[in-house]
Scaffold this motif. Structure first.
Motif, mmCIF file in Angstrom:
data_model
loop_
_atom_site.group_PDB
_atom_site.id
_atom_site.type_symbol
_atom_site.label_atom_id
_atom_site.label_comp_id
_atom_site.label_asym_id
_atom_site.label_seq_id
_atom_site.Cartn_x
_atom_site.Cartn_y
_atom_site.Cartn_z
ATOM 1 N N VAL A 79 0.848 -1.200 0.000
ATOM 2 C CA VAL A 79 0.000 0.000 0.000
ATOM 3 C C VAL A 79 0.881 1.248 0.000
ATOM 4 N N ARG A 80 0.256 2.375 -0.411
ATOM 5 C CA ARG A 80 0.936 3.665 -0.415
ATOM 6 C C ARG A 80 0.047 4.718 0.253
ATOM 7 N N GLU A 81 0.627 5.888 0.496
ATOM 8 C CA GLU A 81 -0.107 6.966 1.151
ATOM 9 C C GLU A 81 -1.358 7.346 0.351
ATOM 10 N N GLY A 82 -2.449 7.531 1.072
ATOM 11 C CA GLY A 82 -3.705 7.939 0.453
ATOM 12 C C GLY A 82 -4.596 6.809 0.007
ATOM 13 N N GLU A 83 -4.104 5.571 0.038
ATOM 14 C CA GLU A 83 -4.922 4.439 -0.383
ATOM 15 C C GLU A 83 -5.837 3.978 0.749
ATOM 16 N N SER A 84 -7.046 3.593 0.383
ATOM 17 C CA SER A 84 -7.997 3.051 1.354
ATOM 18 C C SER A 84 -7.699 1.570 1.572
ATOM 19 N N VAL A 85 -7.830 1.115 2.804
ATOM 20 C CA VAL A 85 -7.589 -0.288 3.137
ATOM 21 C C VAL A 85 -8.762 -0.807 3.967
ATOM 22 N N ARG A 86 -8.968 -2.103 3.892
ATOM 23 C CA ARG A 86 -10.013 -2.755 4.680
ATOM 24 C C ARG A 86 -9.396 -3.463 5.873
ATOM 25 N N GLN A 87 -10.200 -3.671 6.890
ATOM 26 C CA GLN A 87 -9.729 -4.405 8.054
ATOM 27 C C GLN A 87 -9.296 -5.808 7.657
ATOM 28 N N GLY A 88 -8.082 -6.213 8.047
ATOM 29 C CA GLY A 88 -7.559 -7.530 7.711
ATOM 30 C C GLY A 88 -6.796 -7.581 6.405
ATOM 31 N N GLN A 89 -6.765 -6.477 5.651
ATOM 32 C CA GLN A 89 -6.042 -6.467 4.379
ATOM 33 C C GLN A 89 -4.539 -6.521 4.618
ATOM 34 N N VAL A 90 -3.812 -7.281 3.766
ATOM 35 C CA VAL A 90 -2.359 -7.412 3.890
ATOM 36 C C VAL A 90 -1.698 -6.087 3.515
ATOM 37 N N ALA A 105 -4.069 -4.791 8.196
ATOM 38 C CA ALA A 105 -4.707 -3.573 8.707
ATOM 39 C C ALA A 105 -5.580 -3.909 9.916
ATOM 40 N N PRO A 106 -5.400 -3.197 11.046
ATOM 41 C CA PRO A 106 -6.213 -3.481 12.230
ATOM 42 C C PRO A 106 -7.642 -2.963 12.119
ATOM 43 N N PHE A 107 -7.884 -2.010 11.197
ATOM 44 C CA PHE A 107 -9.232 -1.475 10.972
ATOM 45 C C PHE A 107 -9.264 -0.858 9.568
ATOM 46 N N SER A 108 -10.442 -0.577 9.096
ATOM 47 C CA SER A 108 -10.589 0.049 7.782
ATOM 48 C C SER A 108 -10.239 1.528 7.885
ATOM 49 N N GLY A 109 -9.512 2.038 6.905
ATOM 50 C CA GLY A 109 -9.105 3.435 6.940
ATOM 51 C C GLY A 109 -8.310 3.811 5.712
ATOM 52 N N ILE A 110 -7.443 4.816 5.893
ATOM 53 C CA ILE A 110 -6.609 5.341 4.807
ATOM 54 C C ILE A 110 -5.161 5.346 5.269
ATOM 55 N N VAL A 111 -4.261 4.948 4.391
ATOM 56 C CA VAL A 111 -2.837 4.958 4.718
ATOM 57 C C VAL A 111 -2.349 6.403 4.758
#
Length: 377
Positions: free
Chosen positions: A87-98, A184-190
């Motif tokens: 992942v990079r800065e500004g990308e959205s991630v889901r909880q549990g995503q590698v 990722a411990p929770f859904s959010g943005i890098v």
């Protein structure tokens, strides 16, 4: 008539004529001099304000920076080489995503070592248990002393304990296999990537930071004298740089139980719903906390109120003259209006702004149409 008398009469007549001529000249000059003109203060329509009842919200100004309510920095749980950061800065991630992976070579080697330790401990325990059985049979036939058997029993207990320790270390080593993959411990943005693929990271080294922008927090300082007006659940409106006059809403969720050392101010925390994702962490916000609401009270612009020598007053226009009226006012609201407690009545016309030096008793004149009264509730 003698010559002397004639001379005296001639001089007298000449003086009288000269005096009369001088008086006539002075009278003519006096007639030509214009009469003094009384000063007049001229006002435009926007310079005046009609006092009228309004709904007034008493507010407490608050300023501060926005920060994510939930944020975390994902750290390496095992040491090793980063083989991937996905992942990079500004990308959205889901909880549990590698998010990243660490090379498993060292981790697998440690797991193998712990497996070997467990096997060795098991072998030692088997030998100790067999020896204990033999010695117990000899003890029952009184071929050995109780003291000698106790020593054998102790060796058995030590072997059993070593096996349990080796098994525990194996559990930790096997867990490291999973810890080599960071999720990722929770859904959010890098918000920040601290390490790059190919770098060797130590235990607890920062790899990726994540923020959840769905709820933001505004921390603001309140003077001790005003903290009694702040309560959990109070509504707060604020504006953020970059959004012009648009207002956002929040509510007070927490109040710090202790004052800040030095300033003696007390921190309060307002939480803002940001599901649209418009706001970002670090933005500066200026807001106002509504501490009371008054319906249909007399209010005037704060710019109309003046203070001199301990007196609070406004300039009013009455009977075509400028008059000074002492007033008693309350706190200001977010729109820059103050409640009039004493000194004015609905319909009074006052000077809205500080137009410089005004004098009581000066005639007033309005340029253009007079301001109309509009009762607002």
């Amino acid at each position: 008539m003698t010559r002397t008398l004639k001379i005296v009469l001639f001089v007298g007549v000449t003086a009288a004529l000269a005096a009369a001529g001088l008086a006539a000249v002075r009278g003519k000059r006096a007639e030509q001099k214009p009469a003094a003109v009384a000063p007049v203060a001229e006002f435009l329509q926007d310079d005046l304000y009609i006092v009228e009842p309004r709904d007034l919200d008493r507010v407490l100004p608050l300023t501060g920076s926005l920060a994510p309510l939930t944020e975390a920095t994902v750290k390496a749980k095992v040491a090793g080489e980063l083989i991937a950061v996905t992942v990079r800065e500004g990308e959205s991630v889901r909880q549990g995503q590698v998010l990243a992976k660490i090379d498993l070579t060292e981790v697998e080697a440690r797991v193998a070592a712990r497996e070997a330790d467990v096997a060795a401990a098991q072998a030692q325990l088997v030998w100790a248990e067999k020896n204990r059985g033999q010695q117990k049979a000899l003890l029952e036939k009184s071929f050995i002393s109780q003291s000698a058997f106790d020593n054998i029993q102790s060796n058995y207990d030590v072997a059993a304990a070593r096996l349990r320790a080796a098994q525990a270390e194996r559990v930790v080593a096997r867990k490291s296999l999973g810890d080599a993959v960071l999720v990722a411990p929770f859904s959010g943005i890098v918000s920040l990537r601290h390490a790059q693929p190919g770098e060797r990271v130590a235990l607890d080294a920062k790899v990726v930071s994540i923020v959840d922008l769905s709820r933001l927090q505004l921390e603001a300082s309140v003077p001790p004298a005003a903290i009694g007006q702040v309560r959990i659940g109070q509504a707060m409106n604020f504006r953020v740089e970059g959004f012009g006059e648009r207002e956002f809403e929040g509510r007070i969720e927490r109040i710090n139980p202790a004052a800040t050392v030095g300033s003696r101010s007390i921190s309060v925390y307002a939480v803002i719903d940001n599901r649209e994702g418009l706001l970002r962490g670090g933005m500066f916000a200026q807001g106002a906390l509504t501490v009371s609401h008054a319906n249909a009270v007399l209010a005037v612009p704060a710019s109309a109120v003046r203070e001199e020598i301990g007196q609070t007053f406004v300039y009013a226009i009455e009977d075509g003259m400028v008059k000074k009226k002492n007033v008693k006012v309350g706190a200001a609201d977010a729109a820059g209006r103050v409640q009039v407690l004493e000194g004015l009545a609905a319909g009074d016309r006052i000077v809205r702004l500080n137009l410089g030096s005004l004098r009581e008793g000066v005639a007033a004149r309005l340029s253009g149409p007079e301001p109309s009264v509009s009762i607002k509730k």
